[in-house]
Design an enzyme around this catalytic site. Sequence first.
Site, PDB file in Angstrom:
ATOM      1  N   ILE A  55       0.842  -1.196   0.000  1.00  0.00           N
ATOM      2  CA  ILE A  55       0.000   0.000   0.000  1.00  0.00           C
ATOM      3  C   ILE A  55       0.874   1.242   0.000  1.00  0.00           C
ATOM      4  CG2 ILE A  55      -0.093   0.031   2.520  1.00  0.00           C
ATOM      5  CD1 ILE A  55      -2.986   1.038   0.191  1.00  0.00           C
ATOM      6  N   GLY A  56       0.376   2.326  -0.579  1.00  0.00           N
ATOM      7  CA  GLY A  56       1.094   3.592  -0.497  1.00  0.00           C
ATOM      8  C   GLY A  56       1.423   4.176  -1.849  1.00  0.00           C
ATOM      9  N   GLY A  57       1.923   5.413  -1.818  1.00  0.00           N
ATOM     10  CA  GLY A  57       2.183   6.163  -3.032  1.00  0.00           C
ATOM     11  C   GLY A  57       3.210   5.522  -3.938  1.00  0.00           C
ATOM     12  N   MET A  58       4.318   5.038  -3.371  1.00  0.00           N
ATOM     13  CA  MET A  58       5.382   4.486  -4.216  1.00  0.00           C
ATOM     14  C   MET A  58       4.972   3.193  -4.922  1.00  0.00           C
ATOM     15  SD  MET A  58       8.894   5.385  -2.216  1.00  0.00           S
ATOM     16  CE  MET A  58       9.396   7.110  -2.054  1.00  0.00           C
TER      17      MET A  58
ATOM     18  N   GLU B 127      -0.388 -10.030  -1.135  1.00  0.00           N
ATOM     19  CA  GLU B 127      -1.186  -9.963   0.093  1.00  0.00           C
ATOM     20  C   GLU B 127      -2.388  -9.061  -0.133  1.00  0.00           C
ATOM     21  OE1 GLU B 127       0.819  -9.076   3.928  1.00  0.00           O
ATOM     22  OE2 GLU B 127      -0.435  -7.277   3.929  1.00  0.00           O
TER      23      GLU B 127
ATOM     24  N   GLY C 153       2.691  -8.669   6.017  1.00  0.00           N
ATOM     25  CA  GLY C 153       3.421  -9.753   5.368  1.00  0.00           C
ATOM     26  C   GLY C 153       4.724  -9.313   4.750  1.00  0.00           C
TER      27      GLY C 153
END
Length: 447
Positions: A222-225, A246, A344
């Site tokens: 998850i996240g911007g990158m 995951e 994970g």
Amino acid sequence: MDFKQEYGQKSVTAAEAVKAVKSGDWIDYGWTTTTPVAFDKELAKIMPNLKDLNIRGGILMWEPEIFKLENAKDHFTWNSWHMGGIERKAIAKGFAFYAPIRYSELPRYYRDGNTPGADIAVMQVAPMDNHGYFSFGPSASHLMAACENAKKVIVEVNENVPRCLGGYEEAIHISKVDMIIEGDNPPMAEMGGGGAATEVDKTVAELIVEEIPNGACLQLGIGGMPNAVGSLIAESDLKDLGVHTEMFVDGFVDIANAGKINGSKKNLNRFRQTYAFGAGTKKLYDYLDNNPECMSAPVDYTNDVRIISAHDNFISINNAVDIDLFGQVSSETSGTKQISGAGGQLDFVLGAYLSKGGKSFICLSSTFKNKQGELKSRILPTLHPGSVVTDTRANTHYVVTEYGKVNLKGLSTWQKAEALISIAHPNFRDELIKDAENMNIWRRSNK
């Protein structure tokens, strides 16, 4: 018995369902997008009459009504398998706590009795199909294990929950359900990618994408990158990609819609995109709904290092909060402040490296600004006191910032320090060199 008849016999209102709750109970409260809504509203009404409740869930996407109670800590504790922003605020109010786990082991915790079986397991589900099954939606994760070890199982039907195909353990049969609530059908909660990709995100993404071969199997965090990586892959010439992850995020939908994913090179579950849970925008939920290409599976399968490593050219891409000059990665805390969870990440770091041709990438911006507007380095001499090590120094593979990427595998301590300083923000390199010298892990200047 006819399923419709059984459905009618087990149907109750949310107000009737919460009468099953008593002081001292353990309650499993769904997971991410399937956290109950109607049940939660009614439980909040009677919560002032209850005490010592223990409620489990994680990655909340909206604030439950029970969180809004005055003196909530006098009535219940929230035990989170993975923290999010809403839960971080609840920590400060004294009723939320993180449960440190290796996420891949979570179903076993329930089945082996390491974690108490719930008195009640309640979660949102998709409407019952013709065979009597309620899909867990995009949240298979550990929910079957939780239901199997609960004294009572309550499902809250929501017509907007997508029917996500398996796999296995992606749905529960009506025969295993004690009560059925027909909720108000709220729209699925959406989780964005944290806004538009920054120039730093794009630079990091470019450095990673050039390492991805055709036919690779992808995991995105998850996240911007990671989302920027997904966008760049969608615009690339890559082909024959597979998915084993995951978390299923919007980036995968973009890559698939661009024709880059077909799963033809996957060693396991060919042609299918395998995931433990998904959260994103409506685009993602519509894509997952009744899509036979997408395979919802429990987390002890998706995150099993042996399963991950069985895929050739496995590419794992995850974020971090900080990393120190020894190569220790903290992705869940900053000091003693809990930010998220172990999830994970370590499983995918290990599994990707064990994969034939596989690579694990930890990506982070080189700096951030604190509340005072001061520029701070994310590459530190040592982690902040109290910071939890998510990935040990022996397991970290590639680390990427906007200043470059380095492979830390097999390096001596001075080599690791030199490599990491080379991708730190230039403003902090001299200071980091002095720190490395003081810790006796510096051999020569990288200038």
